[in-house]
Scaffold this motif. Sequence first.
Motif, short mmCIF file in Angstrom:
data_model
loop_
_atom_site.label_atom_id
_atom_site.label_comp_id
_atom_site.label_asym_id
_atom_site.label_seq_id
_atom_site.Cartn_x
_atom_site.Cartn_y
_atom_site.Cartn_z
N ALA A 1 0.39 -0.69 0.33
CA ALA A 1 -0.44 0.80 0.12
C ALA A 1 0.79 1.49 0.12
N GLY A 2 0.47 2.08 -0.58
CA GLY A 2 0.83 3.67 -0.63
C GLY A 2 1.08 3.87 0.64
N ASN A 3 0.70 4.26 1.30
CA ASN A 3 0.82 4.79 2.65
C ASN A 3 0.24 4.27 4.05
N SER A 4 0.99 4.85 5.15
CA SER A 4 0.49 3.79 5.99
C SER A 4 -1.31 4.15 6.86
N ALA A 5 -1.75 5.20 6.49
CA ALA A 5 -3.44 4.81 7.05
C ALA A 5 -4.19 3.99 5.64
N ASP A 6 -3.62 3.93 4.84
CA ASP A 6 -3.95 2.44 3.50
C ASP A 6 -3.40 0.95 4.06
N SER A 7 -2.46 1.07 4.43
CA SER A 7 -1.91 -0.31 5.59
C SER A 7 -3.19 -0.86 6.57
N LEU A 8 -2.90 0.59 7.59
CA LEU A 8 -3.96 -0.05 8.39
C LEU A 8 -5.26 -0.18 8.24
N ALA A 9 -5.59 0.62 7.01
CA ALA A 9 -7.44 -0.10 6.77
C ALA A 9 -7.62 -1.42 5.86
N ILE A 10 -6.63 -1.78 5.37
CA ILE A 10 -6.19 -3.46 5.10
C ILE A 10 -5.98 -3.73 6.24
N MET A 11 -5.19 -3.74 6.80
CA MET A 11 -4.96 -4.60 7.98
C MET A 11 -6.49 -4.95 9.11
N GLU A 12 -6.74 -3.54 9.65
CA GLU A 12 -8.46 -3.61 10.11
C GLU A 12 -9.19 -4.37 9.07
N GLU A 13 -9.32 -4.17 7.94
CA GLU A 13 -10.24 -4.61 7.38
C GLU A 13 -10.60 -6.53 7.38
N PHE A 14 -8.77 -6.56 7.90
CA PHE A 14 -8.33 -8.87 8.22
C PHE A 14 -9.38 -9.43 9.24
N ARG A 15 -8.90 -7.99 10.46
CA ARG A 15 -9.61 -7.90 12.04
C ARG A 15 -11.16 -8.67 11.83
N ASN A 16 -11.62 -7.80 11.30
CA ASN A 16 -13.07 -7.40 11.17
C ASN A 16 -13.66 -8.50 10.96
N MET A 17 -12.50 -9.65 9.31
CA MET A 17 -13.42 -10.25 8.73
C MET A 17 -12.85 -11.70 9.42
N TYR A 18 -11.96 -11.69 9.81
CA TYR A 18 -11.07 -12.54 10.00
C TYR A 18 -11.15 -13.08 11.48
N GLY A 19 -10.47 -11.79 11.99
CA GLY A 19 -9.57 -11.78 13.34
C GLY A 19 -10.39 -12.67 15.06
N THR A 20 -11.94 -12.32 14.77
CA THR A 20 -12.63 -12.99 15.89
C THR A 20 -12.23 -14.75 15.52
N ASP A 21 -12.49 -15.41 13.93
CA ASP A 21 -12.14 -16.71 14.48
C ASP A 21 -10.19 -17.31 14.20
N LEU A 22 -9.62 -15.97 13.56
CA LEU A 22 -8.26 -16.80 14.36
C LEU A 22 -7.72 -16.66 15.31
N ASP A 23 -7.79 -15.25 15.87
CA ASP A 23 -7.93 -15.56 17.71
C ASP A 23 -8.38 -17.13 18.28
N GLU A 24 -9.73 -17.14 18.33
CA GLU A 24 -10.38 -18.45 18.48
C GLU A 24 -9.80 -20.10 18.04
N ALA A 25 -8.89 -20.02 16.48
CA ALA A 25 -8.85 -20.91 16.77
C ALA A 25 -7.02 -21.43 17.12
N LYS A 26 -7.14 -19.98 16.61
CA LYS A 26 -5.18 -19.71 17.48
C LYS A 26 -5.34 -20.80 18.82
N LYS A 27 -6.67 -20.24 19.59
CA LYS A 27 -6.84 -20.69 21.23
C LYS A 27 -6.51 -22.17 21.10
N ASN A 28 -6.83 -23.01 20.07
CA ASN A 28 -7.25 -24.31 20.27
C ASN A 28 -6.58 -25.07 19.53
N GLN A 29 -5.09 -24.76 19.01
CA GLN A 29 -4.87 -25.57 17.50
C GLN A 29 -3.64 -26.44 18.26
N LEU A 30 -3.18 -26.64 17.38
CA LEU A 30 -1.69 -27.58 18.47
C LEU A 30 -0.60 -26.81 18.23
#
Length: 707
Positions: A45-74
């Motif tokens: 991404a061209g700037n910090s704001a866009d980078s932050l927006a992209i990572m925020e999109e991931f957190r909104n879409m998959y953040g909770t699922d990833l945190d939950e899966a990591k808690k119970n994974q091998l």
Amino acid sequence: MKNNWGKLFLILIPIIAAIAVMIPTYRAYQLEGKLKDYRVKADAAGNSADSLAIMEEFRNMYGTDLDEAKKNQLKLGLDLRGGMYVTLEVDIVKLLEESAQREAIDEVFLTVLEKTREETSDSDSDALDIFLKHFNEIARPKGKSLISYYDIGDFREATEENIIERLRQNADDAIHQAAEVIRQRIDQYGVAEPNIQQQGNNRIILELPGVENEEQMRSLLETTARLEFHLVRNSVDIVRAFARIDNLLAEQARRRAGIVEEQPVAQDTATQIAEIPAPATQIDTMQTALLDADTSLTDTSGADTSKAADPYEGMSEDEIMKKHTSEHPFTSLFATYFMQPGDAGQMVPFYYTTDEIPDGEYSFRIIKDSIARFNEILNRPEIKPLIPVDFKITIEAKPDSRLFKQSGIEVFEIFSLNREPELTGEVITNAQQSFDPTTNAPIVNMTMNDDGAERWARITGANVDKRVAIVLDERVYSAPVVRDRILGGRSQISGMANSDEARLLEVVLKAGALKAPVQIIEERVVGPSLGQDSINSGVTASLFAMLLVIVYMVFYYNKGGLVADFAVLLNVFLVIAVLTALKGTLTLPGIGGIILTIGMAVDANVLIFERIREEIAKGRSLRSAIDEGFSKALSAIIDGNITTGITAFILLTLASGPIQGFATTLLIGIISTLFTGILITRALIELLLIKGGNEFNFGQPKQIQSV
């Protein structure tokens, strides 16, 4: 039929349960792949704001699922996943210094601390015991006692024993609190499966799998995160103190046989800064609507507020430099500016060449190369008493970005602050990384609790048009001018270099401050490629071992061998599933334990099948031989596994680290082997006998394969 359903459930239920346990591991693997893709997009991404927006999109879409899966994974150990191994040491000596009454600290006490620090750096002994030893040797012969330096409140309890007990309690609390704060920081940073253990009296061992940015992790661990709000006091008092330091150092130099110490860095520091184009304005924001620093700095080199005659008249430039440095060995390290009263904030250089120091506001600037010597002088025992007891000197956390762009030189502002903070970070309830809407610079917004908000409003209301410094770990991040009373308990820290630094600051503020500083005394980094190589080697060894066992069992025991092979595969699957369910960690020695389990599992079936073949050879029917085979082999199988289990239990109890990983998988494997090798194998054989009639081949001659 009822018994057959029971046998079928006995086989299917463990398989279904194991699959259910392993689903989070598969899900975490999937989402981590998506996270890598998003990080690639954010980096591009061209700037910090866009980078932050992209990572925020991931957190909104998959953040909770990833945190939950990591808690119970091998969980994978450091040797398989790669990461950092860190040993932290809590600075108990610093805690002892900070616990003492500041006004009571003298050269004797500082000498005791210095001796303590020297010995603790080369010893694993308790720091408090070392401190008490040196205190008895150095301070007590001079009439000092612990009561001279430490106050425990109620004077009726002010005994040496009570003070020692209080210091020891403080040291223990500092270590436990450091371990807990670091655990919270690591959790909030997003490190999965960290292993945090306290070792000895003042050390903490950290195993951090998956950490790739070692520099960020070092900053995260070593940041004390003491947030304080201090009033800025760049007044005539501190300038007089600086002048006294000059006089003392110059006198010391004269006493050294008239030889003045050369200080190449100091000689031209003030001149260098004076030659740097000064900014028209320096703006720090605390709360955009209410605060803005409009302190103006205008370089007016050559203008001197001194009314005295020029002491350098007729000298060459080199002679002026040498004379000024010899007479002002301390203040020549930095540049001093004086704000002329009634001149709209205009500042002019001040050179300490006169005893007439005008009353008013001052500003101090120092280049990076001079900071070490500046701090070294201020920390000398004979210099500390020259600074007013209610003042503290602190340097800006980041260089002036505007000056750096113009001149390429890193220039920092020096602040004289009220020693006692007006407010501390204990009132902060939340911190959130963001960007300044006007400058797009990374910032951290902070929210205070009700008590903090009320005190913050009172403090800002009482100090309108004064500067308040936001200090984190003894470095000033911003020092805006208060323009109005601030309500709502909101504040803001600026001065971070990038969004990653702002993110780290957000994490440490949320986790809270350390009671005592910590430092990294040992660090090892295991690269991800090395961890992947270990996984590949382990998997290859496991597959090769299983392949050999499967081929041998089929070759020697025919259909019975296939049943045993199924039991072995199920055994390995169950071991991994149970390890996952128990929140255990799979390490390279753990893989060794699984490989050993494979051999033990098939060994149980070999005993059973050999007994069955012996019974068949004696003339028993196939069903009778199977019953006798399982019955007579049972005691030998249990005896063998119990003796191995005792050994594994001893290793698990007495050993540590990788050996415990081996013992854990071996113990799980022993229990799983008994289940699959006896119950699953027999259930499967009996189900196959129903389906295949009265014939079953255990490798015996063909004429006696039927019932």
